[in-house]
Design a protein around this motif. Structure first.
Motif, short mmCIF file in Angstrom:
data_model
loop_
_atom_site.label_atom_id
_atom_site.label_comp_id
_atom_site.label_asym_id
_atom_site.label_seq_id
_atom_site.Cartn_x
_atom_site.Cartn_y
_atom_site.Cartn_z
N PRO A 258 11.41 0.31 -7.18
CA PRO A 258 10.22 -0.39 -7.03
C PRO A 258 8.84 -0.04 -7.99
O PRO A 258 8.78 1.18 -7.99
N SER A 259 8.27 -0.89 -8.29
CA SER A 259 7.05 -0.69 -9.08
C SER A 259 5.98 -1.71 -8.90
O SER A 259 6.13 -2.88 -9.10
N GLY A 260 4.99 -1.37 -8.24
CA GLY A 260 4.03 -2.22 -7.86
C GLY A 260 3.41 -1.86 -6.45
O GLY A 260 3.53 -0.80 -5.76
N GLU A 261 2.69 -2.59 -5.89
CA GLU A 261 1.88 -2.49 -4.44
C GLU A 261 1.86 -3.59 -3.77
O GLU A 261 2.23 -4.80 -4.00
N PHE A 262 2.02 -3.25 -2.58
CA PHE A 262 1.95 -4.50 -1.46
C PHE A 262 1.22 -3.91 -0.23
O PHE A 262 1.47 -2.60 0.28
N PHE A 263 0.49 -4.90 0.44
CA PHE A 263 0.09 -4.54 1.84
C PHE A 263 1.08 -5.39 2.71
O PHE A 263 0.96 -6.58 2.87
N SER A 264 1.95 -4.57 3.31
CA SER A 264 3.11 -5.21 4.29
C SER A 264 2.35 -5.29 5.67
O SER A 264 2.06 -4.26 6.25
N ARG A 265 2.13 -6.65 6.17
CA ARG A 265 1.59 -6.86 7.50
C ARG A 265 2.56 -7.39 8.47
O ARG A 265 3.21 -8.41 8.13
N VAL A 266 2.71 -6.79 9.56
CA VAL A 266 3.91 -7.59 10.66
C VAL A 266 3.17 -7.34 11.87
O VAL A 266 2.58 -6.30 12.26
N MET B 272 6.24 -14.37 -2.00
CA MET B 272 4.99 -13.72 -1.57
C MET B 272 4.89 -13.95 -0.20
O MET B 272 4.95 -15.25 0.02
N ILE B 273 4.82 -13.17 0.78
CA ILE B 273 4.42 -13.44 2.30
C ILE B 273 3.18 -14.12 2.38
O ILE B 273 2.84 -15.17 2.89
N ASP B 274 2.01 -13.52 1.89
CA ASP B 274 0.78 -13.73 1.87
C ASP B 274 0.17 -13.59 0.77
O ASP B 274 0.42 -12.72 -0.01
N GLU B 275 -0.86 -14.31 0.48
CA GLU B 275 -2.02 -14.26 -0.54
C GLU B 275 -2.74 -12.88 -0.37
O GLU B 275 -3.09 -12.75 0.46
N GLN B 276 -2.63 -12.08 -1.38
CA GLN B 276 -3.62 -10.85 -1.10
C GLN B 276 -4.60 -10.70 -2.39
O GLN B 276 -4.07 -10.44 -3.43
N THR B 277 -5.94 -10.98 -1.98
CA THR B 277 -6.92 -10.83 -3.06
C THR B 277 -7.59 -9.44 -3.14
O THR B 277 -7.79 -8.79 -2.23
N ILE B 278 -7.59 -8.73 -4.33
CA ILE B 278 -7.89 -7.50 -4.52
C ILE B 278 -9.01 -7.72 -5.53
O ILE B 278 -9.35 -8.04 -6.46
N ILE B 279 -10.25 -7.12 -5.01
CA ILE B 279 -11.37 -7.50 -5.65
C ILE B 279 -12.00 -5.84 -6.32
O ILE B 279 -12.13 -5.04 -5.13
N ASP B 280 -12.40 -5.66 -7.46
CA ASP B 280 -13.09 -4.37 -7.82
C ASP B 280 -14.47 -4.40 -7.30
O ASP B 280 -15.22 -5.31 -7.60
N LYS C 127 -6.39 -14.40 5.76
CA LYS C 127 -6.56 -14.42 4.56
C LYS C 127 -6.86 -12.97 4.35
O LYS C 127 -7.91 -12.43 4.84
N PHE C 128 -6.21 -12.43 3.38
CA PHE C 128 -6.39 -10.88 3.03
C PHE C 128 -7.38 -10.62 2.01
O PHE C 128 -7.14 -11.04 0.79
N VAL C 129 -8.29 -9.56 2.09
CA VAL C 129 -9.17 -9.43 0.92
C VAL C 129 -9.24 -8.10 1.00
O VAL C 129 -9.32 -7.18 1.91
N ASN C 130 -9.17 -7.46 -0.19
CA ASN C 130 -9.08 -5.72 -0.38
C ASN C 130 -10.38 -5.51 -1.34
O ASN C 130 -10.25 -6.23 -2.62
N PHE C 131 -11.15 -4.91 -0.96
CA PHE C 131 -12.10 -3.88 -1.96
C PHE C 131 -11.58 -2.89 -2.57
O PHE C 131 -11.10 -1.92 -1.81
N ARG C 132 -11.55 -2.46 -3.88
CA ARG C 132 -11.07 -1.38 -4.52
C ARG C 132 -12.00 -0.92 -5.48
O ARG C 132 -12.86 -1.38 -6.16
N PHE C 133 -12.12 0.72 -5.33
CA PHE C 133 -12.85 1.25 -6.35
C PHE C 133 -12.15 2.85 -6.67
O PHE C 133 -11.44 3.16 -5.83
N LEU C 134 -12.51 3.28 -7.60
CA LEU C 134 -11.82 4.69 -8.21
C LEU C 134 -13.08 5.78 -7.78
O LEU C 134 -14.16 5.63 -7.96
N LEU C 135 -12.55 6.96 -7.45
CA LEU C 135 -13.15 8.03 -7.20
C LEU C 135 -12.62 9.39 -7.76
O LEU C 135 -11.47 9.19 -7.97
N PRO C 136 -13.34 10.39 -8.16
CA PRO C 136 -12.82 11.66 -8.57
C PRO C 136 -12.03 12.33 -7.46
O PRO C 136 -12.56 11.94 -6.35
N LYS C 137 -11.18 12.86 -7.68
CA LYS C 137 -10.18 13.73 -6.80
C LYS C 137 -11.07 14.74 -6.09
O LYS C 137 -10.83 14.45 -4.74
#
Lengths: 359, 109, 130
Positions: A288-296, C1-9, C52-62
């Motif tokens: 697998p290469s990629g990402e997914f949020f799996s919800r069940v 795809m089971i559902d649409e997943q929006t990833i917003i930076d 409806k799935f919305v995801n916020f994403r950002f990066l941080l230093p470790k």
């Protein structure tokens, strides 16, 4: 105004054999505030993906929890299949649906028993578990395991249900359904049960949404949200309407679970009637290469897996957000202002599964 | 609202046999197809060590040189993965769940 | 795809304002999660409205990453924020219910950003192989 006392609830408490600790700030007999603490048995399973092959990891995923074990495995497999763009055979989807619903029945019966035990109705507890035992027999005969099904794998299912087994399963389900009607009748109509549940721990619709409640806790507050509406597995082809109640109290949560018992039986019947013949698994090649949020939808609510692979046989990240973890804030809200004697009942109404939470 | 809704059920069960069994004297009825102890037909085994490599709990230890097939019963989770990958199909899961043990020992075939 | 997943930076600075916008539209908080990517942490804030799935994403230093708390918008975020501060060492500023590193009982500090098992913990030996 009385004097404030802090009473510790758990980590060991007769009502719940799992370690959750709640500090109850009590004034006379009223709970003013509750502060939860979990994390006594945090296992760090999420990092085990770095050592285990992604195909093998389904055994670990299944063992996150002993009650919704099958659905944990299913969520994991669906996530991996989504990343790898695998289309699993239709028969495998139906098999997963049937086993998922069987596990929902057995989990809800277990919960009903524990609930009866929490409000001190011993004989009801034993009868709930007696019926659950018949469901476990169905599970053992079709998958080989009583609680750890081990029948889901990446790319499909590991076992098939033969037509004879299916006929037998449906016949047994009829018996179970009859027995469940008798038990549910007690939960829904008995005056002493209603006395303990009605109006206890009310969560309004707005609170349920803002506190992030999931599963029956959310649906009892009037939000008909069920992840099965995402049409994963075979749910897209089955007739299905989520159950919701408007009370928002313990009785409502109990009623949602009782109604879901019969809904699951109905879903299994539909699936058994529509199940197509054919292969049960596809061969998995590549990584697998990629990402997914799996919800069940689990018996306890929505489970979210975040799976991220980088093209090697070990995943980069596996994250499980289990329903009980999401239901802790609503529990804290419920406990504020309740009677001390209602605390065990309220803790149980969210159907806590600490082994899920401490993955 | 009904008072003591359960009276019918309780009365009916007063005259029925208990559903529980007296366990050690009467063994549990095991459903056919239950995943129990792992068994090996050692005469057919070619010691290819695939089961050893694939076992998710490292319960198996197969020695290619000395032709020894060993299993740690306490580690085995009866998942059946080795049964699936065995090229000779000489592994099988029996319905028998084994007896309790007090020592941690490897069983050698 | 089971559902649409929006990833917003998003930026950590605008996170609270963006979250409040979603909260007003009726979204619920699904989860907060951190992922270690080498020397960086990827933060994910997931929300859901009628599936409806919305995801916020950002990066941080470790090390030494700081994020503002969203408990002012969604109180239930306190569990997730305590979790990421315990397991990943991310500093959450203004958490309404801060356990100060005591949410999880862990043998070592911030286990999820450590590289490997420390030498003091012996690897489980293969049974019977001496």
């Amino acid at each position: 105004m009385g004097q404030r006392t802090i009473i510790p609830f758990g980590p060991q408490h007769p009502v719940l054999p799992e370690p959750i600790h709640i500090d109850l700030v009590v004034e006379d007999e009223k709970v003013i505030e509750a502060v939860p603490s979990i994390g006594f048995i945090h296992r760090g399973l999420e990092r085990l993906v770095e050592k285990k092959d992604f195909v093998e990891f389904v055994y670990v995923a299944e063992r996150i929890c002993g009650i919704c074990s099958f659905i944990h495995g299913q969520t994991y497999c669906q996530g991996i299949e989504e990343i790898m763009k695998l289309e699993i055979p239709s028969r495998a989807k139906y098999l997963r649906t049937i086993w998922g619903e069987l596990s929902r029945i057995h989990s809800h019966l277990l919960w009903l028993g524990l609930m009866a035990d929490a409000f001190g109705f011993e004989s009801l507890f034993m009868h709930s578990w007696r019926v659950r035992e018949q469901v476990l027999d169905l599970i053992e005969a079709t998958t080989g395991g009583r609680v750890i099904f081990g029948s889901c794998k990446v790319g499909g299912a590991r076992r098939d249900i033969t037509p004879e087994q299916m006929t037998w399963l449906l016949k047994q389900l009829e018996v179970v359904e009859k027995e469940m009607h008798l038990i549910v009748d007690v939960f829904m109509n008995d005056s002493s049960v209603k006395h303990r549940l009605c109006g206890v721990g009310v969560i309004s619709k707005a609170d349920a949404i803002s506190l992030g409640a999931v599963g029956p806790t959310l649906r009892a507050s009037g939000v008909a949200d069920d992840m099965r509406l995402l049409k994963y597995a075979a749910f897209g082809e089955l007739d299905f309407e989520p159950i919701s109640r408007t009370e928002g109290d313990s009785y409502g949560r109990c009623a949602v679970r009782c109604a879901e018992l019969f809904q699951s039986v109905d879903l299994i019947r539909q699936a058994a009637a529509k199940i197509p013949a054919g292969e049960i698994a596809v061969k998995v090649t590549g990584t697998p290469s990629g990402e997914f949020f799996s919800r069940v939808e689990q018996p306890r609510g929505e489970v979210v897996y975040y799976i991220k692979g980088n093209g090697t046989k070990n995943l980069t990240r596996f994250r499980a957000r289990t329903p009980t973890f999401a239901n802790v804030p609503p529990l804290v809200k419920m406990l504020g202002g309740c009677e001390l004697a209602d605390v065990p009942v309220l803790v149980l109404t969210i159907d806590p599964c600490i082994s899920c939470t401490e993955r | 609202m009904a008072f003591f809704q359960m009276k019918k059920m309780i009365l009916a069960w007063t005259f029925r046999k208990p559903v529980t069994t007296s366990y050690p004297f009467e063994p549990r009825k095991i459903c056919p197809g239950s995943r129990g102890r792992l068994d090996v037909k050692i005469s057919e085994c070619i010691f290819c060590t695939i089961c050893d490599k694939r076992c998710p709990t490292q319960a198996l230890d197969v020695d290619k040189v000395n032709k020894k097939w060993r299993i740690d019963r306490l580690r085995c989770i009866s998942c059946g993965y080795c049964v699936e990958v065995c090229p000779k199909k000489c592994l099988l899961l029996t319905g028998d769940h084994g007896i309790p043990t007090v020592t941690k020992e490897m069983e050698t075939f | 795809m089971i559902d649409e997943q929006t990833i917003i930076d998003v930026m950590p600075e605008t996170l609270v304002a963006e979250t409040r916008k979603l909260c007003e539209q009726g979204y619920r908080l699904v989860q907060i999660c951190a992922t270690r990517l080498g020397e960086e942490l990827q933060m994910d804030y997931s929300f859901d409205l009628n599936r409806k799935f919305v995801n916020f994403r950002f990066l941080l230093p470790k090390l030494g990453g700081r994020v503002p708390s969203i408990t002012g918008v969604f109180f239930c975020a306190f569990t997730y924020e305590n979790e990421i501060s315990d397991l990943f060492g991310v500093q959450v500023e203004g958490n309404a219910l801060d356990f100060k590193g005591n949410f999880y009982t862990t043998a070592m500090k911030h286990p999820f950003i450590q590289d490997a098992v420390p030498a003091s913990v012996p690897a489980p030996a293969k049974p019977g192989v001496q």
